[in-house]
Design a protein around this motif. Structure first.
Motif, short mmCIF file in Angstrom:
data_model
loop_
_atom_site.label_atom_id
_atom_site.label_comp_id
_atom_site.label_asym_id
_atom_site.label_seq_id
_atom_site.Cartn_x
_atom_site.Cartn_y
_atom_site.Cartn_z
N PHE A 151 2.19 11.44 -1.31
CA PHE A 151 2.15 10.05 -0.88
C PHE A 151 3.51 9.42 -1.08
O PHE A 151 4.31 9.89 -1.88
CB PHE A 151 1.05 9.25 -1.61
N ALA A 152 3.80 8.38 -0.31
CA ALA A 152 5.07 7.67 -0.38
C ALA A 152 4.82 6.19 -0.20
O ALA A 152 3.78 5.78 0.32
CB ALA A 152 6.02 8.19 0.70
N LYS A 153 5.80 5.39 -0.60
CA LYS A 153 5.67 3.94 -0.49
C LYS A 153 6.27 3.39 0.80
O LYS A 153 6.37 2.20 0.97
CB LYS A 153 6.32 3.27 -1.70
N ASP A 154 6.64 4.26 1.72
CA ASP A 154 7.27 3.87 2.97
C ASP A 154 6.20 3.56 4.03
O ASP A 154 5.66 4.46 4.67
CB ASP A 154 8.19 4.99 3.45
N ALA A 155 5.89 2.28 4.21
CA ALA A 155 4.87 1.86 5.18
C ALA A 155 5.27 2.20 6.61
O ALA A 155 4.42 2.34 7.48
CB ALA A 155 4.61 0.37 5.05
N PHE A 185 0.85 -1.19 0.00
CA PHE A 185 0.00 0.00 0.00
C PHE A 185 0.89 1.24 0.00
O PHE A 185 2.10 1.13 0.14
CB PHE A 185 -0.94 0.01 1.21
N VAL A 186 0.28 2.40 -0.18
CA VAL A 186 1.02 3.67 -0.11
C VAL A 186 0.40 4.52 1.00
O VAL A 186 -0.79 4.39 1.31
CB VAL A 186 1.04 4.44 -1.45
N VAL A 187 1.22 5.39 1.58
CA VAL A 187 0.79 6.25 2.68
C VAL A 187 0.80 7.69 2.19
O VAL A 187 1.78 8.14 1.61
CB VAL A 187 1.73 6.09 3.90
N ALA A 188 -0.30 8.41 2.42
CA ALA A 188 -0.42 9.80 1.97
C ALA A 188 -0.63 10.73 3.16
O ALA A 188 -1.12 10.32 4.21
CB ALA A 188 -1.58 9.92 1.00
N HIS A 189 -0.26 11.99 2.97
CA HIS A 189 -0.46 13.01 4.00
C HIS A 189 -1.60 13.92 3.55
O HIS A 189 -1.54 14.51 2.48
CB HIS A 189 0.83 13.82 4.20
#
Length: 166
Positions: free
Chosen positions: A113-117, A103-107
């Motif tokens: 968004f970034a791919k850093d879980a 998954f990707v994490v967004a602000h």
């Protein structure tokens, strides 16, 4: 109805039935039942909890989040399970316990968004509310977010006050 508490009531039912059965069978002679503030033991994993209208949904098609009659009452609720291999985490559905590894994490405010879980694990519960999880890059872009490269393990530098040299 937003005032309905049947999920909470059902959750209380399981430990109550377990305690009653244990007492009836005499499995815990000489031991008192544990008391937990709020009625529950502390959660093992931190929780990602967001409204259902945005972000990732459980991948299990039989999960309650996909049931049309219940979907309006449930949220995106995932336990953040730390993974040793990537120093990140996977999402475990709080309703059916299905795992999502990618998954990707967004602000929300900064619209990146970034791919850093691992970003989910670095933040406390309050700051985690500013983050949204999407299934992939395409979903994040469709929601109006742009990609931001974040080096693994890096945190933004903190500002330090200026000290006088006198």
């Amino acid at each position: 109805d937003s005032r309905a508490v049947y999920f909470q009531q059902a959750a209380y039912g399981v430990p109550v039935r377990m305690a009653l059965i244990s007492l009836l069978l005499g499995l815990n002679k000489g031991k008192s039942l544990h008391r937990f503030e709020g009625g529950f033991d502390k959660q093992k994993y931190p929780l990602y909890d967001q409204p259902r209208h945005i972000g990732i949904h459980c991948i299990n098609r039989n999960c309650i989040v996909h049931e049309p009659m219940e979907a309006q009452y449930v949220r995106n609720r995932f336990q953040l399970v730390k993974t040793a291999a990537t120093e990140g985490c996977k999402l475990r559905c709080d309703y059916c316990e299905s795992d999502i590894e990618s998954f990707v994490v967004a602000h929300k405010k900064n619209k990146w968004f970034a791919k850093d879980a691992a970003l989910l694990l670095r933040e406390d519960e309050h700051n985690r509310r500013e983050l949204i999880v999407f299934a992939d890059d395409a979903d994040a872009r469709e929601a109006g977010f742009h990609f931001k490269r974040i080096s693994l393990g890096a945190r933004p530098p903190r500002r330090q006050g200026l000290k006088s040299s006198s």
